[in-house]
Write a protein that holds these residues in place. Structure first.
Motif, PDB file in Angstrom:
ATOM      1  N   GLY A   3      -1.329  -6.156   2.572  1.00 24.14           N
ATOM      2  CA  GLY A   3      -1.224  -4.703   2.771  1.00 24.14           C
ATOM      3  C   GLY A   3      -1.542  -3.922   1.507  1.00 24.14           C
ATOM      4  N   SER A   4      -1.095  -4.438   0.351  1.00 23.37           N
ATOM      5  CA  SER A   4      -1.326  -3.701  -0.893  1.00 23.37           C
ATOM      6  C   SER A   4      -2.805  -3.742  -1.272  1.00 23.37           C
ATOM      7  CB  SER A   4      -0.452  -4.264  -2.015  1.00 23.37           C
ATOM      8  OG  SER A   4      -0.826  -5.595  -2.278  1.00 23.37           O
ATOM      9  N   ILE A   5      -3.492  -4.812  -0.883  1.00 22.49           N
ATOM     10  CA  ILE A   5      -4.938  -4.883  -1.154  1.00 22.49           C
ATOM     11  C   ILE A   5      -5.690  -3.884  -0.284  1.00 22.49           C
ATOM     12  CG2 ILE A   5      -6.974  -6.365  -0.841  1.00 22.49           C
ATOM     13  CD1 ILE A   5      -5.020  -8.632  -1.905  1.00 22.49           C
ATOM     14  N   ASP A   6      -5.284  -3.771   0.973  1.00 16.28           N
ATOM     15  CA  ASP A   6      -5.901  -2.781   1.859  1.00 16.28           C
ATOM     16  C   ASP A   6      -5.712  -1.363   1.299  1.00 16.28           C
ATOM     17  OD1 ASP A   6      -6.746  -4.719   3.603  1.00 16.28           O
ATOM     18  OD2 ASP A   6      -5.093  -4.467   5.008  1.00 16.28           O
ATOM     19  N   ALA A   7      -4.498  -1.094   0.803  1.00 17.24           N
ATOM     20  CA  ALA A   7      -4.217   0.240   0.248  1.00 17.24           C
ATOM     21  C   ALA A   7      -5.093   0.506  -0.976  1.00 17.24           C
ATOM     22  CB  ALA A   7      -2.735   0.353  -0.096  1.00 17.24           C
TER      23      ALA A   7
END
Lengths: 243, 243
Positions: free
Chosen positions: A158-162
């Motif tokens: 999720g943090s990579i997508d953000a």
């Protein structure tokens, strides 16, 4: 006799594991070198990445073939069947990761002679480093069948997508500031997208590890933070309002 | 008894074929509607495409599961084994096509309120129509196991790659002409890339048909005409050379 068959199936599984580990090593190296080639504008290194992809494709075909034959010949049950199915899935993800790293390398060649503000490339590099860590961790989790470590990778995506969504905005802003940025920023956008997709494949591998260990499938609706496909950026106020 | 088993295996294969046909129908519809939503700026239609993807994902998992169980339980040989493996592969490609159509639909929503010169969108639409034709033809070839028709699809993909490369250049030029074009042209670039990748999946299906019919694998080095990852475009001469 029965004992012999069991042992032999174990050998087959061990060989599959070894081939997956080889694929994992190649994919990690390709990703690392593609990012380095991009930052250092190193066309020779990029060409090496492009060349390495063939071995990955060959290994994937081989693993798929061996796994299917194993299932047909040995009729494995439960965990052995799951491990064989998992080998097919993981090799598919690693093959796709190789394709994406190869595409980054091609773009590194395309923009190697362009003057680029280094700070723009640095964002893509940072994202790439995070995903490389994810890839390393998920390959370790697969080798050790560590479900907890796999879940950790799954959640961190999720943090990579953000990060990708914020990089997307940033690159669009650079493009609006100066049309000379457009060509290479477009290639960097696609590179960032490729890195984000490599992240998705690491979460696929995490899901396969969960399936391998539990026999159950994780929900398909993993919360995603990639909002880039819903994102638009407004250009700055025009310098000549009459235009 | 043996006769009974044979008949039953045929039934299993027919059921797999039916599920693949259902997936194919959904994927075609999603692609068609995603392109229409993009051109007509129809957010409601785009949302319908996004919603349809779940069914495709579920079908793919189901087909994969049933195929593997079939291989484990029945130990099929030769053509029956190949048809089961082909079902796994084709369902994987159709699932990816659905993901890509869904991504186009998301972008259609993102840019639905932006003023876009219609002629820019038309290029993406044209490319999409060609790929929809490819998809239809390859699904027909799969249903009828027509290798000649499959080869035809495989070879035509080169012209789609070439079209994508020229669209890539065109979109970059629009972006350079006016920064207000950058946001939606970027989304159109990703849409065009998605369409090109859908084209790649249709050629994968063509390759699977070749394997199904002959037991042999086509060479991995299909001649590609997608030069976009090697393409850069120079901006026009600056209007204010001092800038």
């Amino acid at each position: 006799m029965s004992n012999h068959i069991v042992t032999s199936y174990d050998t087959d599984l061990q060989n599959l594991r070894r081939s997956i580990a080889e694929m994992g090593g190649i994919a990690e190296k390709m990703m690392d070198e593609a990012a380095t080639a991009l930052v250092r504008r190193d066309s020779a290194l990029a060409q090496a990445v492009i060349a390495a992809d063939q071995r990955l494709d060959a290994l994937q075909r081989e693993i798929e073939e061996r796994s299917i034959l194993l299932i047909a010949r040995r009729q494995p049950m439960a965990i052995d069947l799951r491990e064989t199915i998992s080998a097919i899935r993981v090799s598919g993800d690693l093959e796709r990761i190789g394709d994406l790293a190869k595409n980054i390398a091609k773009r590194a060649v395309a923009i190697s002679d362009q003057v680029q503000p280094q700070k723009i490339v640095v964002g893509v590099q940072h994202m790439s480093e995070l995903v490389q860590e994810q890839l390393k961790d998920v390959l370790d989790a697969y080798a050790t069948q560590n479900v907890v470590a796999a879940h950790d990778v799954w959640e961190r995506d999720g943090s990579i997508d953000a990060l990708y969504t914020s990089l997307f905005r940033e690159l669009l802003t650079y493009m609006m500031e100066d049309p000379r940025n457009i060509s290479f920023c477009t290639h960097l956008l696609f590179c960032a997208k490729n890195v984000e997709r490599i992240g998705d494949h690491t979460t696929n591998i995490a899901e396969t590890i969960h399936y391998l260990a539990t026999g159950e499938t994780l929900p398909t609706d993993r919360p995603k933070n990639d909002r880039s496909s819903q994102t638009t950026v407004e250009p700055p106020a025009p310098q000549n309002p009459a235009a």
